[in-house]
Design an enzyme around this catalytic site. Structure first.
Site, mmCIF file in Angstrom:
data_model
loop_
_atom_site.group_PDB
_atom_site.id
_atom_site.type_symbol
_atom_site.label_atom_id
_atom_site.label_comp_id
_atom_site.label_asym_id
_atom_site.label_seq_id
_atom_site.Cartn_x
_atom_site.Cartn_y
_atom_site.Cartn_z
ATOM 1 N N MET A 289 41.290 -0.524 24.764
ATOM 2 C CA MET A 289 40.296 -1.423 24.168
ATOM 3 C C MET A 289 39.520 -2.190 25.233
ATOM 4 O O MET A 289 38.305 -2.361 25.134
ATOM 5 C CB MET A 289 40.992 -2.413 23.219
ATOM 6 C CG MET A 289 40.012 -3.268 22.426
ATOM 7 S SD MET A 289 40.842 -4.498 21.421
ATOM 8 C CE MET A 289 41.624 -3.476 20.173
ATOM 9 N N LYS B 98 13.888 0.850 16.118
ATOM 10 C CA LYS B 98 14.922 0.702 15.087
ATOM 11 C C LYS B 98 16.290 0.478 15.742
ATOM 12 O O LYS B 98 16.437 0.632 16.950
ATOM 13 C CB LYS B 98 14.951 1.966 14.223
ATOM 14 C CG LYS B 98 15.362 3.240 14.975
ATOM 15 C CD LYS B 98 15.099 4.496 14.157
ATOM 16 C CE LYS B 98 15.502 5.747 14.931
ATOM 17 N NZ LYS B 98 15.003 6.976 14.267
ATOM 18 N N ARG C 148 15.934 16.591 5.784
ATOM 19 C CA ARG C 148 16.327 15.190 5.634
ATOM 20 C C ARG C 148 15.341 14.557 4.660
ATOM 21 O O ARG C 148 15.205 15.041 3.547
ATOM 22 C CB ARG C 148 16.391 14.517 7.011
ATOM 23 C CG ARG C 148 17.285 13.297 7.056
ATOM 24 C CD ARG C 148 17.509 12.758 8.454
ATOM 25 N NE ARG C 148 16.287 12.273 9.080
ATOM 26 C CZ ARG C 148 16.227 11.712 10.291
ATOM 27 N NH1 ARG C 148 17.333 11.586 11.015
ATOM 28 N NH2 ARG C 148 15.097 11.290 10.799
ATOM 29 N N TYR D 64 47.887 5.040 27.641
ATOM 30 C CA TYR D 64 48.460 5.398 26.335
ATOM 31 C C TYR D 64 48.568 6.911 26.165
ATOM 32 O O TYR D 64 47.662 7.653 26.529
ATOM 33 C CB TYR D 64 47.563 4.883 25.208
ATOM 34 C CG TYR D 64 47.640 3.387 24.968
ATOM 35 C CD1 TYR D 64 48.833 2.788 24.567
ATOM 36 C CD2 TYR D 64 46.513 2.602 25.124
ATOM 37 C CE1 TYR D 64 48.890 1.414 24.331
ATOM 38 C CE2 TYR D 64 46.562 1.227 24.888
ATOM 39 C CZ TYR D 64 47.758 0.644 24.492
ATOM 40 O OH TYR D 64 47.799 -0.699 24.258
HETATM 41 C C1 LIG Z 1 14.303 7.756 15.082
HETATM 42 C C2 LIG Z 1 13.078 8.513 14.777
HETATM 43 C C3 LIG Z 1 12.179 8.858 15.791
HETATM 44 C C4 LIG Z 1 12.472 8.623 17.249
HETATM 45 O O1 LIG Z 1 13.397 9.586 17.708
HETATM 46 P P1 LIG Z 1 13.801 9.713 19.239
HETATM 47 O O2 LIG Z 1 14.629 10.927 19.289
HETATM 48 O O3 LIG Z 1 14.580 8.486 19.584
HETATM 49 O O4 LIG Z 1 12.540 9.791 20.010
HETATM 50 C C5 LIG Z 1 10.999 9.463 15.426
HETATM 51 N N1 LIG Z 1 10.714 9.744 14.124
HETATM 52 C C6 LIG Z 1 11.576 9.455 13.137
HETATM 53 C C7 LIG Z 1 11.225 9.801 11.731
HETATM 54 C C8 LIG Z 1 12.788 8.842 13.420
HETATM 55 O O5 LIG Z 1 13.648 8.558 12.440
#
Ligand SMILES: *Cc1c(COP(=O)(O)O)cnc(C)c1O
Length: 365
Positions: free
Chosen positions: A311, A38, A133, A263
């Site tokens: 930047m 992802k 979640r 800065y």
């Molecule tokens: C992103 C995600 C993972 C992978 O998590 P990592 O910490 O990158 O290994 C696994 N399961 C779910 C449901 C996720 O959203």
């Protein structure tokens, strides 16, 4: 000095991705691996990740657009849709496309109402055992299961949950989640409800609790060679960082004691020194909140960041080290772990790898 070298570039080590996948398989030899690609492969490029991880059993992404991309690139491997919304029309095509959706709320069930009897869609059900979640509550799960099971269009039903604290294995919350999950599986057995595949672990879970590998593990970050737990560096886990954010020294100046750097004049030199300026900044995705002392590797040596991140420029104190204009800088990568840079910037490695901006040239090595 090479004038043609891009000022800030990403070197991506595709072999390391395949090596890291092999390492995951060593840790959980009895589990299949769903490679999480992802967020554009955690910023590494989703196509690169998908190709280099061709030996994975399945991919996992979070949206239909990612599925479209994978299909466009000719990827045939099954895909789990971790957290996407989908409609009845999408759902009808999932089986032929090899897509397993994760069903995590009642709205998802509406799409199933119009499913054709021969659709044969395999699904994951997600139960929330304490992550807070996505997912159904444990006491909702079996009603949802029966609803799906009575749907002629549904093929196999699998079960996943997600751990909230796997990066801190000593926390009691982990065993509470495992106990809750175990309770759900026992209850399912009593009710004679079968799950095709069971999955609990992300990267931190694989490292901390390999005994809970079950049918499928879902590693993301560790495939990119980054340690998912604070107390074990990636090399200790046998992982190789895939992403190397590099740049060059664009100027070196002698500065007298009392000079302030950058800065806000937040850093004052307490002795005469040499400051090297590096062509990288928050415009490239380097974290603006990196503190004084954040490690930067210049010409093979670790030197401290000084002053605020601009930047396009950062400053490092190089003293009398043999460092000059044109020297190569590793902002993070194999020799300067992104975990350390993230810690010095009050964030996590995930945010840094995902945040490299589009102007940074990508080089696959
Ligand atoms: C992103 C995600 C993972 C992978 O998590 P990592 O910490 O990158 O290994 C696994 N399961 C779910 C449901 C996720 O959203």
């Amino acid at each position: 000095m090479k004038q043609t070298q891009p000022r800030c570039f990403l070197e991506l080590n595709s072999r390391a991705l395949a090596d890291n996948l092999r390492r995951v398989r060593e840790m959980v030899p009895n589990s299949k691996v769903m490679a999480v690609i992802k967020a554009n492969g955690y910023g590494h490029g989703m196509q690169l990740a998908a190709e280099a991880l061709a030996a994975a059993d399945e991919y996992a992404v979070t949206c239909m657009e990612d599925v479209e991309r994978l299909k466009k690139w000719g990827m045939q491997k099954p895909v789990t849709l971790l957290s996407a919304r989908f409609d009845a029309q999408d759902l009808g095509n999932f089986a032929t496309q090899g897509i397993r959706p994760v069903v995590y709320d009642y709205e998802h069930l509406e799409a199933f109402a119009e499913l054709k009897a021969d659709a044969n869609v395999n699904v994951w059900l997600k139960v929330d055992t304490g992550m807070g979640r996505l997912g159904f509550h444990a006491d909702e799960l079996f009603t949802v299961y029966r609803n799906l099971r009575s749907n002629q269009g549904v093929g196999s039903i699998s079960l996943m949950t997600h751990l909230a604290n796997a990066d801190q294995p000593e926390r009691k919350k982990n065993s509470e989640q495992f106990d809750a999950f175990q309770g759900i599986l026992s209850r399912a057995r009593e009710l004679e409800l079968e799950f095709e595949d069971i999955s609990l672990l992300n990267s931190a879970g694989v490292v901390s609790f390999p005994e809970h590998g079950r049918d499928y593990v879902r590693p993301g970050m560790m495939l990119y060679g980054v340690s998912p737990t604070a107390d074990q560096p990636s090399h200790q886990l046998g992982l190789t960082p895939v992403m190397n954010l590099k740049s060059t020294v664009i100027s070196v100046r002698r500065m007298p004691a009392g000079s302030t750097i950058g800065y806000g004049s937040t850093y004052t030199l307490d002795a005469d020194s040499r400051i090297a300026y590096v062509g990288c900044g928050y415009g490239d995705g380097y974290p603006r909140h990196a503190q004084n002392g954040t490690p930067v590797m210049v010409n093979g040596l670790i030197v401290p960041l000084v002053g605020r991140v601009s930047m396009d420029i950062i400053a490092v104190d190089v003293g009398e080290l043999a460092i000059c204009v044109g020297d190569t800088v590793e902002l993070w990568g194999e020799n300067n772990p992104v975990e350390n840079v993230a810690a010095a910037a009050g964030t996590i490695a995930y945010e840094l790898t995902c945040g490299v901006t589009s102007r940074v040239t990508r080089v696959i090595v």
